[in-house]
Every structure is written in C-alpha cells, then in structure tokens.
Design a protein around this motif. Structure first.
Motif, PDB file in Angstrom:
ATOM      1  N   GLU A  31      17.487  37.042  90.465  1.00 26.06           N
ATOM      2  CA  GLU A  31      16.124  36.911  90.988  1.00 26.06           C
ATOM      3  C   GLU A  31      15.128  36.620  89.872  1.00 26.06           C
ATOM      4  OE1 GLU A  31      15.252  36.648  94.051  1.00 26.06           O
ATOM      5  OE2 GLU A  31      17.178  37.191  94.960  1.00 26.06           O
ATOM      6  N   ASN A  35      12.847  33.267  89.283  1.00 26.08           N
ATOM      7  CA  ASN A  35      11.387  33.295  89.154  1.00 26.08           C
ATOM      8  C   ASN A  35      10.944  32.564  87.899  1.00 26.08           C
ATOM      9  OD1 ASN A  35      10.966  34.692  91.480  1.00 26.08           O
ATOM     10  ND2 ASN A  35      10.676  36.692  90.499  1.00 26.08           N
ATOM     11  N   LYS A  81       4.757  30.793  96.913  1.00 26.99           N
ATOM     12  CA  LYS A  81       5.583  29.592  97.088  1.00 26.99           C
ATOM     13  C   LYS A  81       5.553  28.975  98.484  1.00 26.99           C
ATOM     14  CE  LYS A  81       8.104  31.458  93.280  1.00 26.99           C
ATOM     15  NZ  LYS A  81       9.256  32.188  92.810  1.00 26.99           N
ATOM     16  N   GLY A  95      12.824  30.806  94.853  1.00 24.35           N
ATOM     17  CA  GLY A  95      12.384  31.952  95.654  1.00 24.35           C
ATOM     18  C   GLY A  95      11.474  31.467  96.760  1.00 24.35           C
ATOM     19  N   ALA A 100      11.724  39.798  96.034  1.00 24.90           N
ATOM     20  CA  ALA A 100      12.496  40.219  94.870  1.00 24.90           C
ATOM     21  C   ALA A 100      11.779  41.278  94.044  1.00 24.90           C
ATOM     22  CB  ALA A 100      12.845  39.017  94.019  1.00 24.90           C
TER      23      ALA A 100
HETATM   24 MG    MG Z   1      11.656  35.156  93.380  1.00 22.37          MG
END
Ligand code: MG
Ligand code: ADP
Length: 620
Positions: A31, A35, A81, A95, A100
C-alpha cells in the motif's frame, strides 16, 4: 426498552476494515509503495526490520501533502484519487479506495513526515491505533516518509498469526518486485535489517529485470510485443531452457497494475507447449494496456484480481504474442528432457504396474500409510530361502546382498543396519556366478527375491536414503566438508541471497562452507564431503531452487525442507549407470531406512511382481 443498535466507534470500524487491507507486513509495504508511486515519485526507499514486524519505512520524493491533507489521509474513504463514481471506470492510479492509511493507522504506530515543494515547512503527524497523537510543523525534504512501527501492536491475535521472518520477508520482497517491475522509471532501494538487498537505478525494463533477478537473466530474455485495436502487450518472456520448476517469476501487469489471472497464465504456458519439460514454468513479465472501461478492478480490496469483459480475446492475443516471440527466436522443440517418455509408457503397461496410483500420493497420505516393509527384519525375510527352494532354483539365481555391506562407496555412505550376515547368507556368497541383480534401462534396479521380482526406482530409493541421512546430519550438525582448492563464486539474485543468509545455519550443518563476497555473491569453499565431485555450483543453485519450490508447495519446517531438497538434488538420476556393487549398496541402505516404501516426496520406491502374477501372464 432502549434501542440497541449503535454506530461503531471509528477506531473499531477502522480495525475491522484493516483486517481486509492489512493482512501482514507485506500488505503495508504494498500500500505504501503504491501511494509513493501515485505521488509521482522518482526515487523510493524501503527499509524493513524484523521482516516488517518492527519497522517498515517508505520514503519518497513525490508531491507530498499539505498539513490538512496529511491529517485527512488517515480518515477512512479519504482519497484524492477519485471524486465521482464515473471515475471508478477510468482509474489509472494504484490506490483509489482511501482505505490504506486509515487501516494501517488503526493497527500500528505510524509516523508520517511530508512536505510539498511549494511549502516552506512540512508537517509531522503521529497516529497510533487510529488516534492522532501529535501533529506539528517539521522541517523535512520534499516528499513523504512514513514509518510504520510495531504492526498489530494492539491486535495480538494477528501478531501471533504472522509467519516466520523468512516467510514474511519473502512476501515483502514479492510485493516489492511487483512494484519495481511495473516502474523501471523509478529508482528503488531496499534495506533489510540495514543490509542493502536492492539498489535499482531507473532505466529500461530489461535492466530492471536483471537488477531484480540477477545477471544471468541478461541472456535469457526474449522481447514480446503485440499491438491490436483491443489491447497492447509488451514485455519479456524467458527462454524455454531457463524455465524453472517454481512458479514464482511470472508477472502480468494490466495498466501497470500487477494482477493474478490463471486464465491468462494458461495462455502463456500454452504458447510454450512442447518446449518445456513437465511441470516447468516459464519466466515472463508482460504488460497489457487496455482501455480501463473494459476492466473491473473493484473486485477485491487488495486488488490483484481483475475482470475483463472479453477474456477469450485476451487469451488468444496473449498466446499468439508469446508464440510469435518464441518463433522469432527460432526455438524449436527438443526432446532430450529428463527422460525418455516412450520408454516409461512401455515398461509400465507391459508389466501392468499401476504406477500412477502410487506416484501421486501426497505427503500426508504417505505419513499415514502403514509401514508394510518398514524394518530390516522384514526385508531379510523377503530373502530367506529354504533349502528346498535353493535346490529348486538349482543354485544359479539366489539373491545376495551381503557382499556390499562393508563397502564404503563415495556417493552412498549411509550406514546399513543390516550388517550382520546370517550364516545362511554367507553360504550364498560362495556362489560366484550369481546374477540376480541388474539395472533396467539405467532407471530401475531389478532383483530376484523370494516371492518373485522386485523393481526399485533408483532415484526414489537414493532420495530416501539421503533424506534420512541428511535429517540426522542436520539434527546433529555433523556434516563433514570437502574443501576446494579453487573456491567457486556463485552470483545470486538479491532475494535468493537473502534466503541463503537466513538458511546459513542449515547450510553449514550440512557441510557447506561459504563466505559472502560483494553484495549478492557467495564464494563456496567447500561442500558436503559425500557429494564432492559433482557440479558444485549447480548443486548449490539447484538446492536453493528446490528449497523454494518445497516452500511454496508444502508446509514443512526449514530443516525438513533442507533435508528433502538436498536429497532431491544429490540423488542419482535416471540414466545413471550403476555397478552391481552400487546397486547392492542402494538396496541394502534402502531397507535400513526407517521407511523404505516411499520417497520423501511420497513416490513409491519399489514394486514386487509376485510369482503368481507372473504366472498369470502365461495363463498358468
Ligand atoms: Mg493508497
Ligand atoms: P488511496 O491511495 O486509496 O487514495 P490511501 O489511504 O492509501 O488511499 O491514501 C489516502 C490519500 O493520502 C491519498 O489519496 C493521497 O492523497 C494521500 N497520500 C498517501 N500517501 C501519499 C504519499 N506518499 N505522497 C503523497 N500523498 C499521499
């Protein structure tokens, strides 16, 4: 009466959600790496301690966050996002669920330092079990650095559930490799317990593959490319002769996202048809570009599964692309793998042995199988021949295994428990013409016994002998070494190097002597004395391969795995010619084993074709 339904407090809701996203340290690494990639970083550094159980730190030079965003990022469903539900169908970032950081913050002690290029000063925020402990301005470089300490500190059940350090490290390296492969344009470093495992500079995909898997991949890669109106495929596949028995090194990326898909994997495997030995798997790293509207990645929170709206076309295109790449490199099928298949079919059908039913026994079955011939006493009984029988066989063909018992053969040195010659056996030795043992097609040892004919699979028998021997050696750490005059250097890929470091005590116990040389090279100075003379480098590399294969398929401990891997690699193979003495020694030592019936991998070692059965062939 009061209403009883309440909303869960955030901390608990986050912990529950975390169960899905954060299963083990590797999930955190995945994760955080994603990112960092989404943040348009060009340099990412990973640091782990104790397989990520104590510390996972990921530092990037990406866009960073404002103080408010830093605070927001730990809220559930907080994401920069996607904004609208339509965005779900055009996702290009890794992501998008905004789960996360909230999940990680719920089950670990997290410290994040982040700064945007446009800001004078950055921010530092500490979160522990979903609580923001402090947030204050901090001077730090552009980008983000996240430190995750004591994962599952507040969920002891989860912490206890974690596997050993080598296993968890392996999972982390798997995740790291996937992200690093998908982004050769980003440079990566990876430190494990302050030891540098990877240092990958940005560059071409082929360089990245070599950086991750080792120099030997330089000559093994075949470019693969296919453009259609539906999808674009590009990447590299491995030459068939370099295919491995482990499935590990196979990677599909769809729009730069690593995915697992058995159907597409089958398409690649299928394209290699006729080029690979049985149960070997080709190396591949293939990138598929497809309009996001044809896929659905929202199937699972960990997002390695993916749905295509037209899987069959995908299958056909990928298969064709791989076939074409193989063809362009002029690779034609060759037949000299391992053993002659036709021969095998003939012997089994002609003798009416039901080999299949025995050979696919798995280990657990093998463990519960009663030991029919499990001790020497029984073994000797098979050879006990009455005086009457001697006269019946007119003295010519009486088995004799006693001669070999004091033989000290190089390759086969397991002490036989059947050391005492019976007076009766002594008598048999005196007959010089005995010819009751022979090698069948350099694959089986055939021998006359009291009840008929015994066929022993030479490889399986030797594996059993060596396995029991190495188990004892590992237990006592008593392996003798044979030192080399000229040490040999073996270059390993970083993941294998890390594995060898973990397994150093076992290697040494067996009798391997080696030193570390450079970053991922090993200088071998000696190997177990009883296998000296074989191709040492090959043996060492084969041993690692075998160990990994066992690890991925069986749940056995390190020692058991090491003993099995050594036995498998060092055992004689079909096609090896054996002298009568060697055959006798093998049979002797086999029946001195605690379980002579099955190889460590559960294969049947010997069959007995009874006289009555033989008589049946002739309708007697
Ligand atoms: Mg993420
Ligand atoms: P998601 O990635 O699904 O959006 P996360 O919980 O992983 O959810 O992250 C939440 C938000 O935090 C991201 O949308 C992003 O805006 C921000 N963020 C997380 N990590 C970084 C990073 N390394 N650099 C910049 N922003 C980040």
């Amino acid at each position: 009466m009061l209403d009883i339904i309440q909303l869960l407090p955030d901390a608990i809701a986050n912990q529950i959600a975390a169960g899905e996203v954060v299963q083990r340290p590797a999930s955190v690494v995945k994760e955080l790496l994603e990112n960092a990639v989404d943040a348009r970083s060009t340099r990412i550094a990973v640091r782990i301690k104790e397989a990520g159980k104590h510390l996972i730190q990921i530092t990037d030079n990406g866009i960073g966050m404002s103080a408010t965003d830093a605070r927001m990022s730990f809220e559930r469903h907080a994401t920069s996002k996607i904004r609208r539900s339509e965005d779900l169908f055009s996702i290009r970032t890794m992501g998008f669920r905004g789960e996360a950081l909230a999940s990680i913050g719920a089950v670990a002690q997290v410290e994040m330092k982040t700064k945007r290029a446009e800001d004078e000063i950055g921010t530092c925020i500490s979160v522990e079990g979903s609580e923001v402990v402090v947030q204050e301005p901090a001077s730090c470089p552009d980008g983000t650095s996240i430190c995750v300490k004591n994962l599952f500190f507040n969920v002891p059940a989860r912490r206890n559930f974690l596997k050993s350090n080598p296993v968890e490290t392996r999972h982390i390296i798997d995740e790291f490799q996937r992200v690093a492969l998908a982004h050769p344009e980003i440079s990566f470093t990876f430190l494990q317990n302050d030891l540098e495992v990877y240092n990958l500079s940005s560059g071409k995909l082929s360089h990245r593959i070599v950086g991750l898997f080792g120099k030997q991949y330089q000559e093994q890669l075949i470019p693969c490319k296919e453009d259609t109106s539906h999808i674009q495929v590009q990447g590299y596949i491995g030459k068939p002769e370099n295919a491995k028995r482990t499935k590990g090194e196979q990677f599909f990326f769809v729009n730069d996202r690593y995915i697992k898909n058995h159907y597409l994997n089958h398409a690649v495997q299928n394209a290699y048809e006729g080029l690979l030995p049985d149960d070997c798997h080709p190396f591949y790293v293939l990138f598929i570009e497809i309009d996001p509207k044809h896929i659905d990645i929202n199937v699972h929170p960990t997002k390695t599964e993916i749905k295509f709206d037209d899987e069959r076309t995908m299958y056909a295109i990928i298969r064709a692309a791989v076939k074409q790449a193989l063809g362009a490199h002029n690779i034609t099928p060759s037949l000299d793998f391992d053993q002659d298949v036709n021969f095998h079919a003939i012997t089994t059908s002609a003798l009416n042995f039901n080999r299949e039913s025995g050979s696919d026994r798995n280990y657990s079955q093998f463990k519960t199988t009663p030991r029919e011939y499990s001790n020497t006493a029984h073994w000797e009984k098979m050879f006990e021949i009455s005086k009457k029988e001697i006269s019946d066989y007119s003295g010519g063909e009486i088995p004799d295994f006693s001669q070999s018992q004091n033989n000290d053969q190089e390759a086969i040195t397991f002490e036989s428990a059947a050391n005492e010659k019976s007076a009766f056996q002594e008598k048999l030795v005196s007959n010089e013409n005995v010819q009751t043992i022979f090698q069948l097609h350099q694959q089986y040892i055939a021998s006359q016994i009291k009840s008929g004919l015994m066929l022993v699979d030479q490889q399986a028998a030797h594996e059993r002998i060596l396995y029991e021997k190495y188990k004892a050696v590992l237990e006592k750490k008593s392996g003798a070494s044979q030192q080399f005059l000229f040490p040999q250097t073996v270059s390993l890929n970083p993941a294998d190097f890390a594995l060898v470091m973990e397994l150093e005590p076992e290697f040494k116990a067996l009798g391997f002597l080696f030193n570390i040389f450079g970053k991922t090279d090993i200088v071998i100075n000696g190997i177990p004395a009883d296998i000296a003379g074989s191709d040492e480098k090959n043996l060492f590399e084969g041993l690692i391969e075998q160990f990994k294969k066992n690890k991925s398929e069986l749940s056995i401990d390190r020692r058991e795995n090491m003993a099995r891997s050594m036995a498998k690699r060092a055992a004689i193979k079909p096609g090896q010619k054996l002298s009568t003495e060697e055959m006798r020694t093998i049979i002797d030592q086999l029946f001195a084993c605690s379980n002579p019936n099955y190889s460590p991998h559960g294969k049947v070692i010997f069959y007995i074709l009874g006289m009555d059965k033989i008589a049946g062939f002739f309708n007697r």
